[in-house]
Design a protein around this motif. Structure first.
Motif, PDB file in Angstrom:
ATOM      1  N   ALA A 169      -9.384  23.883 -81.296  1.00 38.48           N
ATOM      2  CA  ALA A 169      -8.149  23.105 -81.965  1.00 38.48           C
ATOM      3  C   ALA A 169      -8.626  22.363 -83.244  1.00 38.48           C
ATOM      4  N   LEU A 170      -9.688  21.753 -83.415  1.00 35.67           N
ATOM      5  CA  LEU A 170     -10.200  20.894 -84.399  1.00 35.67           C
ATOM      6  C   LEU A 170     -10.503  21.673 -85.661  1.00 35.67           C
ATOM      7  N   ALA A 171     -10.825  23.029 -85.395  1.00 37.67           N
ATOM      8  CA  ALA A 171     -11.291  23.809 -86.404  1.00 37.67           C
ATOM      9  C   ALA A 171     -10.169  23.982 -87.325  1.00 37.67           C
ATOM     10  N   GLY A 172      -9.058  23.931 -86.870  1.00 35.43           N
ATOM     11  CA  GLY A 172      -7.903  23.952 -87.991  1.00 35.43           C
ATOM     12  C   GLY A 172      -7.626  22.754 -88.551  1.00 35.43           C
ATOM     13  N   VAL A 173      -8.122  21.814 -88.435  1.00 31.75           N
ATOM     14  CA  VAL A 173      -7.715  20.358 -89.044  1.00 31.75           C
ATOM     15  C   VAL A 173      -8.874  19.556 -89.812  1.00 31.75           C
ATOM     16  N   LEU A 174      -9.945  19.802 -89.232  1.00 27.47           N
ATOM     17  CA  LEU A 174     -11.105  19.186 -89.858  1.00 27.47           C
ATOM     18  C   LEU A 174     -12.173  19.794 -90.585  1.00 27.47           C
TER      19      LEU A 174
END
Lengths: 151, 120
Positions: B115-120
């Motif tokens: 999930a974080l890969a798409g925003v950080l």
């Protein structure tokens, strides 16, 4: 509206495996705790298109072990507050996943937790729709879904 | 990097923090905590975190109410939900209010990282 089939065993197994690293095994006898055993119960209520509740019950000793895993602490460092928090979160996750399986618009309450010996949990106006027993390291874990009798 | 973890369950905050500590993507981040949306608002105003990971169902102020308050204030940090409830309606509501993702409990460090890969 008829309630869809809710796989309590799958929901519980997924939670215990992913969040605790523990395996739940099927339990083939009646899911009843001995009357002299102290049992913790976490409960969340569901309101809306479906009304009812979901409970998670386990021996206090097991609840302490679960809390120790959640907090990454030794069992001797775990107090009542941590046990209550952990059991409440188990109920919250289980109830949340049940709610997500039910169709329609529903709300989930915050969890409540109680513990003691030889007691019965009831939610007025509801009846047990499904109750499963599973074991974790030989200790019984009971998941119950109650729904309004007209659901 | 500052990451704010918002959950009324101390156990769940501990689990989320532990999952974050295993992720290279957020290595070295300072983890802040809040017990509900109201406290989170105060922490966000004081600390300006880079990422907020919030539960949905909490006393005082829910996660979606927190997101609405941030939206109204015009200061929405990168925001994602970590919640046991995950219906299509909640996904839509979260997205409408500016949430970048919704991670369902139970989760693993891998699913959180994804999930974080798409925003950080």
């Amino acid at each position: 509206m008829d309630a869809p089939v809710v796989e309590l065993d799958r929901i519980a197994s997924d939670i215990w495996t992913a969040m605790l690293g523990l395996t739940l095994e099927p339990y083939h006898d009646a899911p009843v705790f001995p009357p002299d055993q102290r049992v913790a119960t976490g409960i969340v209520q569901i309101t809306g298109d479906f009304e009812g509740a979901v409970t998670v019950q386990l021996a206090e000793t097991k609840a302490r072990e679960v809390a120790a895993i959640m907090f990454a602490m030794g069992p001797d460092e775990i107090g009542e507050e941590e046990v209550s928090d952990a059991v409440g979160e188990l109920a919250n996750m289980t109830g949340g996943n049940v709610k997500s399986t039910l169709c329609g618009v529903c709300q989930l309450s915050l969890p409540s937790v109680t513990s003691g010996r030889d007691y019965h949990v009831s939610v007025p106006g509801t009846a047990v729709r499904d109750r499963i027993g599973m074991t974790c390291g030989g200790e019984l874990v009971v998941i119950t879904m109650l729904l309004r009798q007209d659901a | 990097m500052k990451i704010l973890v918002v959950d009324d369950s101390k156990a769940m905050r501990a689990i989320v923090k532990r999952a974050l500590s295993t992720l290279d993507r957020v290595a070295g981040a300072t983890i802040l905590e809040a017990v509900d949306g109201r406290e989170a608002l105060e922490v966000i105003q004081a600390e300006s975190p880079d990422l907020v990971l919030s539960d949905w169902n909490m006393p005082e102020m829910t996660g979606i109410e927190l997101l609405q308050a941030l939206h109204e204030a015009g200061t929405v940090p990168t925001f994602g939900f970590v919640t046991s409830e995950s219906t299509p309606e909640m996904h839509e509501l979260a997205k409408t209010h500016g949430a970048r993702f919704l991670v369902s409990k139970p989760f693993t460090p891998e699913s959180l990282d994804q999930a974080l890969a798409g925003v950080l």
